[in-house]
Scaffold this motif. Structure first.
Motif, PDB file in Angstrom:
ATOM      1  N   UNK A  65     -22.477  44.722  29.104  1.00  0.00           N
ATOM      2  CA  UNK A  65     -21.667  43.708  28.429  1.00  0.00           C
ATOM      3  C   UNK A  65     -20.364  43.465  29.180  1.00  0.00           C
ATOM      4  N   UNK A  66     -19.692  44.546  29.554  1.00  0.00           N
ATOM      5  CA  UNK A  66     -18.435  44.405  30.288  1.00  0.00           C
ATOM      6  C   UNK A  66     -18.664  43.786  31.664  1.00  0.00           C
ATOM      7  N   UNK A 200     -11.691  40.808  18.302  1.00  0.00           N
ATOM      8  CA  UNK A 200     -11.484  42.244  18.504  1.00  0.00           C
ATOM      9  C   UNK A 200     -10.384  42.798  17.596  1.00  0.00           C
ATOM     10  N   UNK A 201      -9.582  41.928  17.011  1.00  0.00           N
ATOM     11  CA  UNK A 201      -8.601  42.395  16.042  1.00  0.00           C
ATOM     12  C   UNK A 201      -9.287  42.882  14.772  1.00  0.00           C
ATOM     13  N   UNK A 202     -10.454  42.323  14.494  1.00  0.00           N
ATOM     14  CA  UNK A 202     -11.220  42.709  13.302  1.00  0.00           C
ATOM     15  C   UNK A 202     -12.298  43.732  13.625  1.00  0.00           C
ATOM     16  N   UNK A 205     -14.861  46.794  18.967  1.00  0.00           N
ATOM     17  CA  UNK A 205     -15.896  47.102  19.959  1.00  0.00           C
ATOM     18  C   UNK A 205     -16.865  45.934  20.097  1.00  0.00           C
ATOM     19  N   UNK A 206     -17.917  46.138  20.871  1.00  0.00           N
ATOM     20  CA  UNK A 206     -18.951  45.107  21.032  1.00  0.00           C
ATOM     21  C   UNK A 206     -20.206  45.498  20.249  1.00  0.00           C
ATOM     22  N   UNK A 210     -19.426  42.822  15.667  1.00  0.00           N
ATOM     23  CA  UNK A 210     -18.601  41.946  16.502  1.00  0.00           C
ATOM     24  C   UNK A 210     -19.344  40.654  16.816  1.00  0.00           C
ATOM     25  N   UNK A 211     -20.595  40.774  17.260  1.00  0.00           N
ATOM     26  CA  UNK A 211     -21.349  39.575  17.633  1.00  0.00           C
ATOM     27  C   UNK A 211     -21.684  38.714  16.415  1.00  0.00           C
TER      28      UNK A 211
END
Length: 233
Positions: A65-66, A200-202, A205-206, A210-211
């Motif tokens: 992902x990164x 990312x504030x909520x 991570x991934x 997140x998605x």
């Protein structure tokens, strides 16, 4: 600090171990791809491996992902006739000698640098990108916060600089850092990166959460991510 290394299928996973006074083992994968394991003092390496190995698939997914999120960089020579991008459009570089103050203008597909100091064309072009990026990024962020007011409580601030490995980052207190290179992409792609960082504030991570969040706020995010990577390759 020590290191561990083990095989997972055809992949080799290498991580650094940091010992602290914590009671549990913490595993983190960072944007640069490095893996840090924070473990209680005097932890046995065998025990650490037993805790980490079941998460090997997740580790590789995070690294992939990164890797996809890293910007591409194409070397520029800053010579007449070369093409440069701004907000998704290509501009042909033109150098016009002038005795006045050096400036950069965009007009009808041309990026016109007016200066007699032809040794510093790169400096003037990059300086112009920085000025434009500040105005454009701030404007896009303002529109996003108006559309998604749930982020306003974080007191968001935005800065930018040229970076080789990331499109952006966001701290827990709402400080967003964008790659100035994004000014070369179209506004929709810039919007995607900013929303990505706000999410990312909520969800820091991934993960699936997140998605799910970014898909809710920006359903076409995957298309925009692919377009961003292709357009700036």
């Amino acid at each position: 600090m020590s290191k561990i290394q083990y095989k997972y299928g055809s992949k080799t996973i290498e991580a650094e171990i940091v010992y602290s006074n914590r009671k549990t083992i913490d595993l983190r994968v960072f944007p640069e791809g490095n893996i840090i394991i924070t473990a209680p003092e005097n932890s046995d390496v065998k025990n650490i491996l037993e805790k980490v190995k079941p998460k090997s698939k997740w580790i590789l997914q995070q690294q992939r992902t990164f890797e996809l999120y890293k910007p591409f960089t194409t070397e520029r020579l800053y010579i007449a006739g070369e093409t440069h991008r701004y907000l998704g459009r290509q501009y042909k570089l033109v150098i016009n000698p002038t005795k006045g103050k050096p400036c950069v203008k965009l007009s009808k597909g041309l990026m016109i640098v007016e200066t007699n100091d032809t040794e510093n064309i790169e400096k003037y072009v990059i300086g112009d990108y920085k000025k434009r990026a500040t105005l454009v990024f701030d404007g896009i962020l303002k529109d996003i916060l108006n559309e998604f007011p749930q982020f306003k409580k974080y007191n968001i601030s935005l800065k930018h600089k040229f970076m080789k490995k990331r499109w952006g980052s966001c701290s827990t207190n709402g400080n967003i850092l964008l790659n100035t290179e994004l000014i070369k992409a179209n506004k929709a792609c810039i919007e995607y990166v900013i929303i990505h960082e706000l999410c990312h504030l909520l969800v820091p991570n991934h993960s699936k959460d997140f998605y799910a969040l970014i898909s809710k706020l920006l359903p076409e995010w995957e298309k925009l991510k692919n377009k961003l990577e292709i357009s700036l390759a």
